[in-house]
Every structure is written in C-alpha cells, then in structure tokens.
Write a protein that holds these residues in place. Structure first.
Motif, short mmCIF file in Angstrom:
data_model
loop_
_atom_site.label_atom_id
_atom_site.label_comp_id
_atom_site.label_asym_id
_atom_site.label_seq_id
_atom_site.Cartn_x
_atom_site.Cartn_y
_atom_site.Cartn_z
N ARG A 1 4.19 14.22 -5.07
CA ARG A 1 4.39 12.98 -4.30
C ARG A 1 3.12 12.12 -4.29
O ARG A 1 3.22 10.90 -4.33
N SER A 2 1.97 12.74 -4.23
CA SER A 2 0.73 11.96 -4.19
C SER A 2 0.30 11.48 -5.58
O SER A 2 -0.57 10.62 -5.69
N SER A 3 0.91 12.02 -6.63
CA SER A 3 0.52 11.64 -7.99
C SER A 3 1.04 10.27 -8.41
O SER A 3 0.54 9.67 -9.35
N ASN A 4 2.09 9.78 -7.74
CA ASN A 4 2.76 8.53 -8.10
C ASN A 4 3.33 8.55 -9.51
O ASN A 4 3.55 7.51 -10.13
#
Length: 102
Positions: A18-21
């Motif tokens: 989710r934080s990797s985009n």
C-alpha cells in the motif's frame, strides 16, 4: 511457520504494498509474489480485521473509513471498473458492510 507468524508477515507485506504506490501486478513482480496470493491476503486480512474485536490484540490495518454527515447529501456513488454502487441516504449499513467484506 505458525498461522500467526504468517499473518504478521502478510500484514507487513500488505502495508509495504500500500505504501509503495505500485499496482498489484508491479508490486508482485518486484517482490516475486503471485498476484493471486496478494489478493487472497488482502481479502483475508480485511475480513479478519472487520470480525476481530478491538480488545483482541490483533494489530491489522484499516481497509476503509467512512464518515456520513446527518445533513442532506446527494447519494454517494462508488465505481470500480464495471461495477457501480450508489448509496442512498437511507442505506442499510449492515448490508453495505456485508457487500464490502466479500
């Protein structure tokens, strides 16, 4: 590896995703993970998080948060690919939760 160990690993992996985009496909290719496995764990952990009580000690993630004002607002429309969902002011909250957890 115990089920709890595996769950903790996947909570961490999904947080990373989710934080990797990145898209699911791109993240899976980068991390050598099958896309079906990622999708399985996203569904499993989202469902588990909804069904686990707050005092259980499970530290999962929040899938979505919705705040609805009591003042008049036009119907909410959600659209994802070919699926369209309109939510009227007098919606059945229990039904919506069941639909989103599938």
């Amino acid at each position: 590896m115990s089920l709890n160990d595996n769950r903790e690993i996947w909570v961490s992996r999904i947080d990373e995703f989710r934080s990797s985009n990145l898209t699911q496909k791109a993240w899976c290719e980068k991390n050598d993970v099958k896309i079906s496995t990622l999708r399985y764990w996203i569904r499993k952990l989202s469902y588990t998080e909804c069904s686990v009580s707050n005092d259980s000690g499970f530290s999962g993630f929040e899938f979505a948060s919705v705040s609805i004002s009591k003042e008049y607002s036009p119907p909410l429309a959600l659209e994802f690919k070919d699926v369209k969902l309109s939510i009227a002011e007098d919606f059945d909250e229990t039904l919506l939760i069941k639909l989103l957890s599938k």
